[in-house]
Enzyme design. Structure first.
Site, short mmCIF file in Angstrom:
data_model
loop_
_atom_site.label_atom_id
_atom_site.label_comp_id
_atom_site.label_asym_id
_atom_site.label_seq_id
_atom_site.Cartn_x
_atom_site.Cartn_y
_atom_site.Cartn_z
N ASN A 9 0.88 -1.17 0.00
CA ASN A 9 0.00 0.00 0.00
C ASN A 9 0.92 1.22 0.00
O ASN A 9 1.43 1.61 1.04
CB ASN A 9 -0.90 -0.02 1.25
CG ASN A 9 -1.73 1.24 1.37
OD1 ASN A 9 -1.87 2.00 0.41
ND2 ASN A 9 -2.28 1.49 2.56
N HIS A 95 -9.66 1.73 4.29
CA HIS A 95 -8.41 1.90 5.06
C HIS A 95 -8.67 2.88 6.21
O HIS A 95 -9.43 3.84 6.06
CB HIS A 95 -7.30 2.41 4.14
CG HIS A 95 -5.96 2.37 4.81
ND1 HIS A 95 -5.55 3.36 5.67
CD2 HIS A 95 -4.97 1.45 4.77
CE1 HIS A 95 -4.34 3.04 6.14
NE2 HIS A 95 -3.96 1.89 5.60
N GLU A 97 -7.02 5.25 7.33
CA GLU A 97 -6.74 6.66 7.02
C GLU A 97 -7.93 7.29 6.31
O GLU A 97 -8.24 8.46 6.52
CB GLU A 97 -5.45 6.76 6.19
CG GLU A 97 -4.23 6.53 7.07
CD GLU A 97 -3.02 5.95 6.36
OE1 GLU A 97 -2.97 5.96 5.12
OE2 GLU A 97 -2.13 5.46 7.07
N GLU A 167 -5.97 -4.34 10.43
CA GLU A 167 -4.92 -3.35 10.66
C GLU A 167 -5.25 -2.54 11.92
O GLU A 167 -6.01 -1.56 11.85
CB GLU A 167 -4.83 -2.40 9.47
CG GLU A 167 -4.46 -3.06 8.18
CD GLU A 167 -3.79 -2.08 7.22
OE1 GLU A 167 -2.67 -2.35 6.80
OE2 GLU A 167 -4.39 -1.03 6.93
N GLY A 173 2.21 2.57 10.73
CA GLY A 173 3.21 3.63 10.58
C GLY A 173 3.91 4.02 11.86
O GLY A 173 4.61 5.03 11.91
N SER A 213 3.00 -1.88 10.46
CA SER A 213 4.43 -2.00 10.72
C SER A 213 4.99 -3.39 10.40
O SER A 213 5.86 -3.89 11.11
CB SER A 213 4.75 -1.60 12.17
OG SER A 213 4.38 -0.26 12.39
P1 PGA Z 1 2.56 0.51 7.70
O1 PGA Z 1 1.13 0.77 7.03
O2 PGA Z 1 3.07 -0.80 7.15
O3 PGA Z 1 3.39 1.67 7.30
O4 PGA Z 1 2.34 0.42 9.18
C1 PGA Z 1 0.22 -0.27 6.81
C2 PGA Z 1 -1.04 0.26 6.15
O5 PGA Z 1 -1.47 1.37 6.48
O6 PGA Z 1 -1.64 -0.42 5.32
#
Ligand code: PGA
Length: 252
Positions: A9, A95, A97, A167, A173, A213
Site C-alpha cells: 500500500n 483503510h 486513514e 490493521e 506507521g 508495521s
Molecule cells: P505501515 O502501514 O506498514 O506503514 O504500518 C500499513 C497500512 O497502512 O496499510
C-alpha cells in the site's frame, strides 16, 4: 490451502517513473517469492503505466480507493470501470486513514465493496481498532461492526474475491507492530464473523492479512499464525529490497 497474499500500500507516494522503476526491479526478483500472490496498490496517477509494466507478470495491480457510482457528476472520483480499464485487479477499501481523515463510514465502505465486486474487482477490506478502543476492551466489537457493516447484504460468489486486512490503527506507521498472538486473536475473530456471514466453508477460503508495521524482521512471526494469510504493507513496501524480503518471507 490458502495462497499467501502480500500487498503493497504505497499511499500517497511515488510518481509514475518511480512506480514503474520499482515494478521493474521487483518483478525481476519474482522467483524469490514463487507461491506468494503479490499486489502493488499505487496512487491513481501511476496505475496506467504501472499496469502496463506489470502485464504478464505474477504481480497484480491494485488501487487504494474507488467510488461506488458507475459514472456521472462526481468531481474528483474514480469508478470501478476506470480501475479495471487500466488493469486493476484489486482495490483497497475502508483503510483507517480514509475512515479517520475523510470521514468514510461503514455504509460508504459497503457501497464501495458492492460496486467493486459487481464490477469484477477483488476487494481488500480494511478493519481495525484504535489504541483507545483496544484499551477500553472494544476491539472485538469494533472489528465486528466494521465487518458486518462493510459486508452487509453481500453475496460472495468466489471467496478469492475478498481479502480482509486486519490493521490495528495503533500499529500503522508507528513501528510498533501487533505481536503474532495479538494479531492471530483478532484474525480468528474475523474468520468466525466471515463464517457467520457467508458460511463456514467460504470463510475458510477467504484470505486474511495483518497490516501495521510489517517488515522483513517480523513477517515470519505474522505468517506463522493459523488465521493470517498475508500482509498489507505500507512503509516497508516503498523500497524494493524490503518489500521483496517480506514477500519471500511469506513463502509457504
Ligand atoms: P505501515 O502501514 O506498514 O506503514 O504500518 C500499513 C497500512 O497502512 O496499510
Amino acid at each position: 490451502m490458502r495462497t499467501p497474499i502480500i500487498a503493497a500500500n504505497w499511499k500517497m507516494h511515488k510518481r509514475v517513473a518511480e512506480a514503474v522503476e520499482f515494478a521493474a526491479a521487483f518483478t525481476h526478483r519474482g522467483e524469490a517469492f514463487t507461491g506468494v500472490e503479490t499486489i502493488l496498490c499505487a496512487p491513481f496517477t501511476a496505475l496506467y503505466s504501472l499496469g502496463a509494466r506489470l502485464a504478464g507478470t505474477n504481480t497484480a495491480l491494485g488501487a487504494q480507493d474507488v467510488y461506488w457510482e458507475p459514472k456521472g457528476a462526481f468531481t474528483g472520483e474514480i469508478s470501478v470501470e476506470m480501475l479495471t480499464d487500466v488493469g486493476c485487479r484489486y482495490v483497497v477499501i475502508g483503510h483507517s486513514e480514509r475512515r479517520a481523515l475523510f470521514g468514510e463510514t461503514d455504509a460508504d465502505v459497503n457501497k464501495k465493496v458492492r460496486a467493486a465486486l459487481t464490477g469484477g474487482l477483488r476487494v481488500i477490506l480494511c478493519v481495525g481498532e484504535t489504541l483507545a478502543q483496544r484499551r477500553s476492551g472494544e476491539t472485538a466489537a469494533v472489528v465486528t461492526r466494521q465487518l458486518q457493516g462493510g459486508l452487509n447484504g453481500l453475496e460472495l460468489a468466489d471467496p478469492a474475491d475478498l481479502v480482509v486486512a486486519y490493521e490495528p490503527v495503533w500499529a500503522i506507521g508507528t513501528g510498533e507492530n501487533a505481536t503474532g498472538d495479538q494479531a492471530q486473536e483478532v484474525c480468528a475473530l474475523v474468520r468466525q464473523r466471515l463464517g457467520e456471514l457467508f458460511g463456514a466453508e467460504p470463510a475458510q477460503s477467504v484470505r486474511i492479512q495483518y497490516g501495521g508495521s510489517v517488515k522483513p524482521a517480523n513477517v515470519a512471526e505474522i505468517m506463522a499464525q493459523p488465521d493470517i494469510d498475508g500482509a498489507l504493507v505500507g512503509g516497508a513496501s516503498l523500497e524494493v529490497e524490503a518489500f521483496a524480503a517480506i514477500c519471500s518471507g511469506a513463502r509457504p
